[in-house]
Design an enzyme around this catalytic site. Structure first.
Site, PDB file in Angstrom:
ATOM      1  N   TRP A  36       0.933   5.714  -1.588  1.00  0.00           N
ATOM      2  CA  TRP A  36       0.569   6.673  -2.625  1.00  0.00           C
ATOM      3  C   TRP A  36       1.606   6.761  -3.740  1.00  0.00           C
ATOM      4  O   TRP A  36       1.359   7.361  -4.775  1.00  0.00           O
ATOM      5  CB  TRP A  36       0.371   8.056  -1.993  1.00  0.00           C
ATOM      6  N   TYR A  69       0.831  -1.208   0.000  1.00  0.00           N
ATOM      7  CA  TYR A  69       0.000   0.000   0.000  1.00  0.00           C
ATOM      8  C   TYR A  69       0.863   1.255   0.000  1.00  0.00           C
ATOM      9  O   TYR A  69       1.913   1.299   0.645  1.00  0.00           O
ATOM     10  CB  TYR A  69      -0.891   0.011   1.246  1.00  0.00           C
TER      11      TYR A  69
HETATM   12  P1  PGD Z   1       3.512   8.097   1.803  1.00  0.00           P
HETATM   13  O1  PGD Z   1       4.272   8.965   2.735  1.00  0.00           O
HETATM   14  O2  PGD Z   1       2.786   8.761   0.676  1.00  0.00           O
HETATM   15  O3  PGD Z   1       2.477   7.327   2.732  1.00  0.00           O
HETATM   16  O4  PGD Z   1       0.470   6.201   3.581  1.00  0.00           O
HETATM   17  P2  PGD Z   1       1.559   6.078   2.412  1.00  0.00           P
HETATM   18  O5  PGD Z   1       2.357   4.845   2.641  1.00  0.00           O
HETATM   19  O6  PGD Z   1       0.914   6.249   1.079  1.00  0.00           O
HETATM   20  O7  PGD Z   1       4.472   6.945   1.286  1.00  0.00           O
HETATM   21  C1  PGD Z   1       4.819   6.786  -0.037  1.00  0.00           C
HETATM   22  C2  PGD Z   1       6.239   6.230  -0.110  1.00  0.00           C
HETATM   23  O8  PGD Z   1       6.491   5.896  -1.460  1.00  0.00           O
HETATM   24  C3  PGD Z   1       7.304   7.225   0.313  1.00  0.00           C
HETATM   25  O9  PGD Z   1       8.246   6.636   1.176  1.00  0.00           O
HETATM   26  C4  PGD Z   1       7.969   7.620  -1.017  1.00  0.00           C
HETATM   27  O10 PGD Z   1       9.332   7.962  -0.919  1.00  0.00           O
HETATM   28  C5  PGD Z   1       7.787   6.342  -1.833  1.00  0.00           C
HETATM   29  N1  PGD Z   1       7.791   6.573  -3.278  1.00  0.00           N
HETATM   30  C6  PGD Z   1       7.319   7.642  -3.937  1.00  0.00           C
HETATM   31  N2  PGD Z   1       7.500   7.491  -5.266  1.00  0.00           N
HETATM   32  C7  PGD Z   1       8.101   6.286  -5.448  1.00  0.00           C
HETATM   33  C8  PGD Z   1       8.541   5.571  -6.612  1.00  0.00           C
HETATM   34  O11 PGD Z   1       8.393   5.984  -7.751  1.00  0.00           O
HETATM   35  N3  PGD Z   1       9.105   4.347  -6.413  1.00  0.00           N
HETATM   36  C9  PGD Z   1       9.266   3.833  -5.164  1.00  0.00           C
HETATM   37  N4  PGD Z   1       9.816   2.620  -5.066  1.00  0.00           N
HETATM   38  N5  PGD Z   1       8.869   4.497  -4.041  1.00  0.00           N
HETATM   39  C10 PGD Z   1       8.289   5.704  -4.188  1.00  0.00           C
HETATM   40  C11 PGD Z   1      -0.539   7.158   3.564  1.00  0.00           C
HETATM   41  C12 PGD Z   1      -1.688   6.709   4.474  1.00  0.00           C
HETATM   42  O12 PGD Z   1      -1.388   7.006   5.843  1.00  0.00           O
HETATM   43  C13 PGD Z   1      -2.966   7.340   4.115  1.00  0.00           C
HETATM   44  S1  PGD Z   1      -3.411   7.408   2.454  1.00  0.00           S
HETATM   45  C14 PGD Z   1      -3.849   7.779   5.041  1.00  0.00           C
HETATM   46  S2  PGD Z   1      -5.250   8.654   4.589  1.00  0.00           S
HETATM   47  C15 PGD Z   1      -3.714   7.473   6.463  1.00  0.00           C
HETATM   48  N6  PGD Z   1      -3.925   8.603   7.291  1.00  0.00           N
HETATM   49  C16 PGD Z   1      -3.633   8.521   8.606  1.00  0.00           C
HETATM   50  C17 PGD Z   1      -4.267   9.352   9.618  1.00  0.00           C
HETATM   51  O13 PGD Z   1      -5.134  10.182   9.339  1.00  0.00           O
HETATM   52  N7  PGD Z   1      -3.863   9.197  10.894  1.00  0.00           N
HETATM   53  C18 PGD Z   1      -2.945   8.295  11.252  1.00  0.00           C
HETATM   54  N8  PGD Z   1      -2.596   8.189  12.533  1.00  0.00           N
HETATM   55  N9  PGD Z   1      -2.346   7.519  10.321  1.00  0.00           N
HETATM   56  C19 PGD Z   1      -2.654   7.582   9.037  1.00  0.00           C
HETATM   57  N10 PGD Z   1      -2.033   6.776   8.105  1.00  0.00           N
HETATM   58  C20 PGD Z   1      -2.454   6.650   6.735  1.00  0.00           C
END
Ligand code: PGD
Length: 773
Positions: free
Chosen positions: A121, A119
Site C-alpha cells: 500500500w 506489492y
Molecule cells: P503495509 O503494512 O501497508 O502492508 O500488505 P502491505 O504490504 O500493503 O506495508 C506497506 C509498507 O510500505 C510498510 O512497511 C511501510 O513502511 C512502507 N512504506 C510506506 N510508505 C513508503 C514510502 O514512501 N517508500 C517506501 N520505500 N516504503 C514505504 C497489505 C495486505 O496484507 C493487504 S492489502 C491485505 S487486504 C491482506 N490482508 C490479509 C488478511 O486479511 N489476512 C491475512 N492473514 N493476511 C493478509 N495480508 C494482506
C-alpha cells in the site's frame, strides 16, 4: 521548519494539519471530516521512532560473500554504510544483472529475471507512491520486470467478477452505494458485516469518513440491517441490527438456502433473469438438485452453516419483501474458494431481481475500503507514469513463494496454464511481504532463493530483515506531495512537515541517483526533479477543473497548502447504464450480461455456476479434528496493515507489546484461559503467541487475531518457530483461493489453541539496527 504554522497533510486514513511542537508532531484532524480516524494518533511516532532506519544497511553475508541464494537471510547481521558505498554497490549489482541503457530488442530482457511486483500500500501521495516509482525505475533500467496482478485485498473476488460482471474496481468507483444506502435501501444484508474499522481507510486518502453517518441516516429512516459474520462487532452498534453468525467459510451455503427458498416460494424474478443475465437454467438445476441429486434447501444449508433453516427461510422472505441491497465484503473472498460467496451473492441479488433500483441489488466491498460507494469523481487524479514494461510476465500477486521456489513450474490462472519465471533479483519498495503474505515460514525459505534482494523502507520491518541491501526512505511527512484517492472529494497539497530522519532519502531521489549511475537518468527522470514532476502531474487535473469552470489554482498557489473540492460525476455509472439498456450498454463479459453460468469458469476446472465447495480448512473438515479452532485473521482496527504498528493507537491495544486475540468466553473458560493470558495458536505450518481476550462478540470455535504485528520468529523449545509478537501469517495457508484466481486465501485457517503455561518470551520491540534510541 517553522514551528508555529499548521501545515496540511494527508494519509490513507485521513487528511490532517500538523505542526512541530517541542520536537513532537501536533496533529489536528481535517475540519470537514465528520468522523476522523483514531489511526491519526499513530503518525507522530513515525518521525523518530527507534524503528526508523537512519543510514543504508547491507547484510553482512552479502557484503562478505557476494550475491547468491542464502539461508542466513532473516538472521544475519547488517553493516551500516555511507550512501556513496550503498549506491555504488547497488548500481554494480544491477549492472551485473543486466541493467543498461537502450537494451537491444533482439535479446531477452534482463528484467525477465527481476521480480518488481513490489506489492504494498505504500503511503498516500500521488508522486512519491513507492510502487509507481519502483516500476518506473525497473522499466527504465531493465526494460521491465516480472509484475504482479490483482491484490491481496481482492484477488478471488476481482477475478470472478471480471468474468461474470465486469471490472470490479469500476463497479465500486461508479455507483453511489453510500448515498443510496442512506436514502433508499430498506434492507441491507451484508455478508462479512460492515466494519467501521475498514471504512476508516482508503488507498491514497479518505478525508471524509461517512460510514457511521450513512448507517445512522439509514437507520433513522427505518432501514433494516442484517450482519452475517462470526464476529458480532463487525457491524455498527445500532439498534435493531440482526446478527447472524454462520460457521466461517459457509456463507455460500447460507445464500444457496435463501435462493432455494425464493425458488420454492415462486419469488425468483424470471423477467429480470431473462433480460439481464445468462445461465440461470444451469444454476437452477444445481439449486434444485436436478444436476447433482442434492436440493440446496434451507435444511441442507443449516447442516453446513449452522444457521437454522427457519432463520434462512425468514431472511429470504424478508429480502423478497423489501428493497434489498446484498453486499459482500472482501473478507469472504480472501479464503479458499473465495470466488464462490461473491458470485453467489451476485446470483442471489439477481434472483431477487432488484438490480437497477436505487439502493438495491448487488454490491461488492462496501465495508472493506472507505471510499467504496462514494460518488465518482468527474476529473482525473494526478498520476505518476510508470513507463512501459516490455517483459510482460506476471504472477497472481499471492504466488510469491511459488515464484521464488519453483522456477519453471506450471500453474493455472483464469483458465490459462502459465510458468513461473526464474528470478535472480527481487526489488521491493512500499510493501511488507513478511506482513502481507501467508505461511511466513515458507516465505522465509522462498526469500533465501534469489541472488539479491533490495528493499526501500523507512522502518526496519521483517521484510527489511530478510533483504540484502536496505535503502532508507523518507516518510510522507518529510516531503511535498499531492494527496488524493479514488472517490475522495478533495485534492490536497501535502506539505512537508519535518526534515528527513537520519540520512533517509526520497524513493525518487534514490532511483534517480541509481539511474544516473546506470546511464538511464534521462529515461527515468525525463529531466525533472520532484517539484517538476508534481507540476507535470497536477496539470491534467487543473486543466480538467478549469474546463468544468471549477476552482483551478495555478500549481504554485496550490502547493501553498491549498485544498481543492473535486466535482463529482452526474452521469450514471456502469450498472445504472446497463440496467437502463442492457443491449446498448452491455457489460464487459463474454455475453455482455451478468453470467450466472460462465464457460470460462467451467473451462478452468470449477463448476460453471456459483456453488458450495467445502474448503480444506473449516470447522467441519477432517482437519478440524486435529486443529479445532477457525482463525479469522482480519484487518486491524488500530493501524493500517503493518504500518505504524509502533504508533500510539496500535501499541495501546496490545498487551506487553503482544497482539491481542479474541475468543469466545465459553471456549476460554473450557480451556482455562483468562483475560491477558498468553495463548499459542498453531498447526503444521507454524505457531504464534498472542494475548487472550475472552469475548461474547466471537462465536464459539472461532479465534480472531488481526494482521499487522511485526513478524518475530523465535525457535521455542517444544513449540518450534513461533512468532512471539502475534502475526497470524505464521500459521495461515499460502494455497491459492482456487485454480481460477490463485488469490490470497489468508483470512481463514484452522489452528489448535492452548494456554501458554511456561514463561512467555518478551515481544520484540520495533527497532532498527544501529538505532540511537
Ligand atoms: P503495509 O503494512 O501497508 O502492508 O500488505 P502491505 O504490504 O500493503 O506495508 C506497506 C509498507 O510500505 C510498510 O512497511 C511501510 O513502511 C512502507 N512504506 C510506506 N510508505 C513508503 C514510502 O514512501 N517508500 C517506501 N520505500 N516504503 C514505504 C497489505 C495486505 O496484507 C493487504 S492489502 C491485505 S487486504 C491482506 N490482508 C490479509 C488478511 O486479511 N489476512 C491475512 N492473514 N493476511 C493478509 N495480508 C494482506
Amino acid at each position: 521548519m517553522n514551528d508555529t504554522a499548521y501545515r496540511q497533510h494527508s494519509s490513507h486514513w485521513g487528511a490532517f494539519s500538523a505542526r512541530m511542537d517541542g520536537g513532537r508532531l501536533d496533529i489536528r484532524p481535517f475540519e470537514a471530516d465528520p468522523d476522523p480516524s483514531p489511526l491519526l494518533a499513530n503518525i507522530p511516532a513515525s518521525l523518530d521512532h527507534p524503528a526508523r532506519i537512519r543510514k543504508p544497511l547491507i547484510r553482512r553475508g552479502w557484503l562478505e560473500d557476494g550475491p547468491g541464494p542464502d539461508q542466513r537471510r532473516g538472521s544475519d547481521g547488517f553493516v551500516e554504510v555511507e550512501w556513496e558505498e550503498a549506491l555504488q554497490r547497488t548500481a554494480q549489482e544491477l549492472r551485473r544483472l543486466g541493467a543498461a541503457p537502450a537494451l537491444p530488442e533482439d535479446r531477452p530482457l534482463p528484467g525477465a529475471s527481476v521480480f518488481g511486483g513490489s506489492y504494498g500500500w505504500s503511503s498516500a501521495g500521488r508522486f512519491h507512491h513507492a510502487q509507481s516509482q519502483v516500476h518506473r525505475f525497473l522499466n527504465s533500467v531493465f526494460g521491465g520486470y516480472v509484475a504482479s496482478v490483482d491484490t491481496y485485498s481482492s484477488g478471488a473476488g476481482s477475478v470472478i467478477l471480471s468474468l461474470v460482471l465486469g471490472n470490479a474496481i469500476r463497479l465500486n468507483r461508479d455507483h453511489p452505494y453510500l448515498r443510496e444506502l442512506a436514502e433508499e435501501t430498506e434492507l441491507l444484508i451484508s455478508f462479512g458485516g460492515l466494519p467501521l474499522r475498514n471504512l476508516a481507510v482508503s488507498a491514497g486518502g479518505n478525508s471524509r469518513h461517512l460510514g457511521k453517518s450513512v448507517l445512522q441516516r439509514a437507520a433513522a429512516r427505518g432501514c433494516g440491517f442484517v450482519s452475517v459474520s462470526p464476529i458480532a462487532d463487525d457491524f455498527s452498534d445500532l439498534p435493531g441490527v440482526t446478527r447472524i453468525a454462520p460457521r466461517p467459510a459457509t456463507d455460500t451455503a447460507l445464500m444457496l438456502g435463501m435462493a432455494y427458498r425464493l425458488h420454492q416460494t415462486g419469488r425468483v424474478d424470471r423477467a429480470y433473469l431473462e433480460r439481464y443475465t445468462t445461465g440461470y437454467p444451469a444454476f437452477e438445476a444445481y439449486l434444485t438438485g436436478s444436476s447433482d441429486g442434492v436440493a440446496k434447501t434451507p435444511e441442507w444449508a443449516e447442516a453446513i452453516c449452522g444457521v437454522t433453516a427457519s432463520e434462512i427461510a425468514a431472511l429470504a422472505d424478508r429480502a423478497a419483501k423489501s428493497r434489498t441491497l446484498i453486499n459482500v465484503t472482501y473478507s469472504l473472498q480472501r479464503a479458499e474458494n473465495g470466488e464462490q460467496p461473491v458470485w453467489m451473492a451476485l446470483t442471489l441479488a439477481c434472483l431477487l431481481g432488484q438490480g437497477g433500483l436505487p439502493g438495491a441489488g448487488f454490491c461488492y466491498g462496501l465495508g472493506s475500503i472507505g471510499n467504496i460507494g462514494k460518488e465518482a469523481l468527474a476529473v482525473p487524479l494526478p498520476t505518476m507514469p510508470q513507463g512501459h514494461n516490455r517483459v510482460g510476465d506476471f504472477i497472481p500477486v499471492a504466488r510469491i513463494s511459488e515464484l521464488l521456489m519453483k522456477p519453471g513450474a506450471a500453474y493455472t490462472y483464469k483458465g490459462e496454464t502459465r510458468r513461473y519465471a526464474d528470478i535472480r533479483l527481487v526489488y521491493w519498495a512500499g510493501g511488507n511481504p513478511f506482513h502481507h503474505h501467508q505461511d511466513l515460514t515458507r516465505l522465509k525459505e522462498a526469500f533465501s532463493r534469489p541472488e539479491t534482494i533490495i528493499l526501500h523502507d523507512s522502518v526496519f520491518t521483517a521484510s527489511a530483515r530478510h533483504a540484502d541491501i536496505i535503502l532508507p526512505a523518507t516518510i510522507t511527512a518529510e516531503r511535498n506531495d499531492i494527496g488524493a484517492g479514488g472517490n475522495d472529494p478533495y485534492l490536497f497539497a501535502m506539505e512537508k512537515l519535518a526534515e528527513p530522519f537520519g540520512e533517509a532519502r526520497d524513493d525518487y531521489a534514490i532511483f534517480a541517483n541509481l539511474a544516473d549511475r546506470l546511464g538511464c537518468r534521462e529515461i527515468f527522470t525525463e529531466g525533472r526533479d520532484a517539484q517538476g514532476w508534481l507540476e507535470e502531474m497536477y496539470e491534467p487535473t487543473r486543466a480538467a477543473l478549469e474546463k468544468r469552470g471549477c476552482n483551478a489554482p495555478s500549481f504554485e498557489d496550490f502547493m501553498q497548502g491549498a485544498r481543492i473540492d473535486l466535482p463529482v460525476r452526474d452521469t450514471p455509472g456502469m450498472m445504472a447504464r446497463f440496467h437502463e439498456d442492457p443491449s446498448g450498454a452491455p457489460l464487459e463479459t463474454p455475453s455482455g450480461r451478468i453470467e450466472l453460468f460462465s464457460e470460462i469458469v467451467a473451462g478452468a476446472g470449477l463448476p460453471g455456476h456459483a456453488a458450495w465447495l467445502a474448503p480444506a480448512e473449516w470447522l467441519c473438515a477432517p482437519m478440524a479434528e486435529r486443529h479445532p479452532f477457525q482463525l479469522v485473521s482480519n484487518q486491524p482496527a488500530t493501524r493500517l496493515h503493518s504500518q505504524l504498528d509502533f504508533g500510539a493507537t496500535s501499541m495501546a491495544a496490545k498487551e506487553k507489546g503482544r497482539e491481542v486475540a479474541r475468543l469466545n468466553r465459553e471456549d476460554a473458560a473450557r480451556l482455562g484461559i483468562g483475560d491477558g493470558d498468553v495463548i499459542r495458536l498453531h498447526n503444521e505450518r507454524g505457531s504464534v503467541l498472542a494475548s487472550a481476550r475472552p469475548s461474547d462478540a466471537i462465536m464459539q470455535g472461532v479465534v480472531q487475531l488481526s494482521t499487522g504485528a511485526w513478524y518475530a520468529p523465535e525457535d521455542l523449545p517444544g513449540a518450534g518457530l513461533t512468532c512471539v509478537n502475534g502475526n497470524p501469517n505464521a500459521v495461515t495457508s499460502d494455497a491459492g483461493a482456487s485454480v481460477l484466481s490463485q488469490g490470497c486465501a489468508g483470512q481463514l485457517c484452522l489452528v489448535s489453541l492452548e494456554k501458554w503455561d511456561r514463561p512467555a518470551p518478551m515481544a520484540w520491540p520495533h527497532k532498527a539496527p544501529f538505532s540511537a534510541v
